[in-house]
Design an enzyme around this catalytic site. Structure first.
Site, short mmCIF file in Angstrom:
data_model
loop_
_atom_site.label_atom_id
_atom_site.label_comp_id
_atom_site.label_asym_id
_atom_site.label_seq_id
_atom_site.Cartn_x
_atom_site.Cartn_y
_atom_site.Cartn_z
N ASN A 1 22.71 -30.67 37.37
CA ASN A 1 22.57 -32.12 37.27
C ASN A 1 23.23 -32.58 35.97
OD1 ASN A 1 21.78 -34.78 37.10
ND2 ASN A 1 19.59 -34.34 36.84
N LYS B 1 23.67 -35.52 34.96
CA LYS B 1 23.12 -36.80 34.45
C LYS B 1 24.29 -37.73 34.09
CE LYS B 1 19.01 -34.27 33.23
NZ LYS B 1 17.82 -34.12 32.41
N HIS C 1 14.03 -38.08 40.37
CA HIS C 1 14.09 -37.36 39.09
C HIS C 1 13.20 -38.11 38.09
CE1 HIS C 1 15.59 -35.75 35.33
NE2 HIS C 1 16.04 -34.74 36.04
N GLU D 1 13.66 -38.98 35.21
CA GLU D 1 14.34 -40.06 34.46
C GLU D 1 14.47 -41.32 35.31
OE1 GLU D 1 17.58 -37.52 33.36
OE2 GLU D 1 16.21 -36.43 32.05
N GLU E 1 9.83 -30.00 38.20
CA GLU E 1 10.37 -30.18 36.86
C GLU E 1 9.29 -30.77 35.97
OE1 GLU E 1 14.89 -30.48 36.58
OE2 GLU E 1 14.23 -32.46 37.17
N GLY F 1 14.92 -31.16 28.91
CA GLY F 1 15.75 -31.46 27.75
C GLY F 1 15.07 -31.19 26.41
N SER G 1 14.72 -27.12 31.00
CA SER G 1 15.20 -26.21 29.95
C SER G 1 15.55 -24.82 30.48
CB SER G 1 14.19 -26.13 28.81
OG SER G 1 14.07 -27.40 28.19
P1 13P Z 1 17.42 -29.68 31.20
O1 13P Z 1 17.89 -28.45 31.90
O2 13P Z 1 18.42 -30.26 30.24
O3 13P Z 1 16.06 -29.48 30.60
O4 13P Z 1 17.25 -30.82 32.32
C1 13P Z 1 16.52 -30.51 33.44
C2 13P Z 1 16.74 -31.58 34.42
O5 13P Z 1 16.32 -32.70 34.23
C3 13P Z 1 17.53 -31.26 35.62
O6 13P Z 1 17.41 -32.25 36.57
#
Ligand code: 13P
Length: 242
Positions: free
Chosen positions: A10, A12, A93, A95, A161, A167, A199
């Site tokens: 992903n 983003k 997600h 976010e 997640e 992150g 992560s």
């Molecule tokens: P990270 O791998 O940067 O922690 O992000 C995870 C994520 O949100 C994948 O959709």
């Protein structure tokens, strides 16, 4: 028993056309072991489709609208995503839940619209730090599954997640992932692919992929590290029971 897993990158709101070109041309020279989905930002999808020629790599989008079409400026429909070559779409997600106030109800509708338009939704769920500290992880996950997975169609994946792990460099422990995935497996049955995200890095992905009931990983930051991600998609993990 299979050790081939689903690895989803992903991006983003990161990456660029030149980063995509660089990765695509590198991957075409590699022997890819896993099934890969890359989810770059929307405008890069048609280019990716045009230049992808690996049976191991599919395209995913990062969101779609719950309606098929209409006056929704700035939004993207599942049918157009399918038309430009997507097979997957991330839905719900954290976010999107956090910055766009997406509810479980909306997420459920989006997943159903995605399935109706030939996409495989990857429904994201996960507890926040406060919920975790209150020992509510499994009940939150169970509730999110009940309220946000599509009730029409069974061709979808679920990504666990933990919000506090995204992150932050803090991965859930192997024990936590095992417990969460075992509960999700019981609730969702054997046929739904369960991914872990939060992560995931070159240093921990093999251990995570070797856990029972982990069918793949959803990777953010590490999917933007060309060398790390390329190694991850080519390496076979240790045997697992699924
Ligand atoms: P990270 O791998 O940067 O922690 O992000 C995870 C994520 O949100 C994948 O959709």
């Amino acid at each position: 028993m299979t050790t081939q897993k689903l690895i989803v990158g992903n991006w983003k709101m990161n990456g660029s056309l030149s980063f995509l070109k660089e990765n695509l041309s590198y991957w075409q020279t590699q022997k890819i072991f896993h099934q890969i989905v890359i989810c770059p930002p929307f405008p890069l999808l048609p280019f990716a489709k045009e230049h992808l020629n690996s049976p191991f790599i599919s395209l995913g989008a990062q969101d779609c609208h719950n309606k098929v079409s209409g006056a929704f400026t700035g939004d993207i429909s599942a049918s157009i995503l399918y038309e430009v070559g997507c097979q997957y779409v991330l839905i719900g997600h954290s976010e999107r839940r956090q910055y766009h106030n997406e509810t479980n109800e909306l997420i459920k509708e989006k997943g159903e619209t995605a399935i109706a338009n030939h996409l495989i939704p990857i429904i994201c769920i996960g507890e926040n730090l406060q919920e975790r500290e209150q020992g509510k992880t499994l009940s939150i996950l169970s509730n999110q599954v009940t309220t946000s997975i599509p009730s029409k169609g069974s061709n979808f994946c679920v990504a666990y997640e933990p919000v506090w792990a995204i992150g932050t460099g803090k991965t859930a422990s192997l024990n936590d992932i095992t417990k969460a995935h075992s509960a999700l497996r019981q609730q969702l049955g054997q046929n739904i692919k369960l991914l872990y995200g939060g992560s995931v890095t070159i240093d921990n992905y093999l251990e995570i992929l070797s856990l029972d009931n982990v069918d793949g990983v959803l990777i953010g930051g590490a999917s933007l590290k060309k060398d790390d991600f390329s190694r991850m998609i080519c390496n076979e993990p240790a045997n697992s029971t699924r």
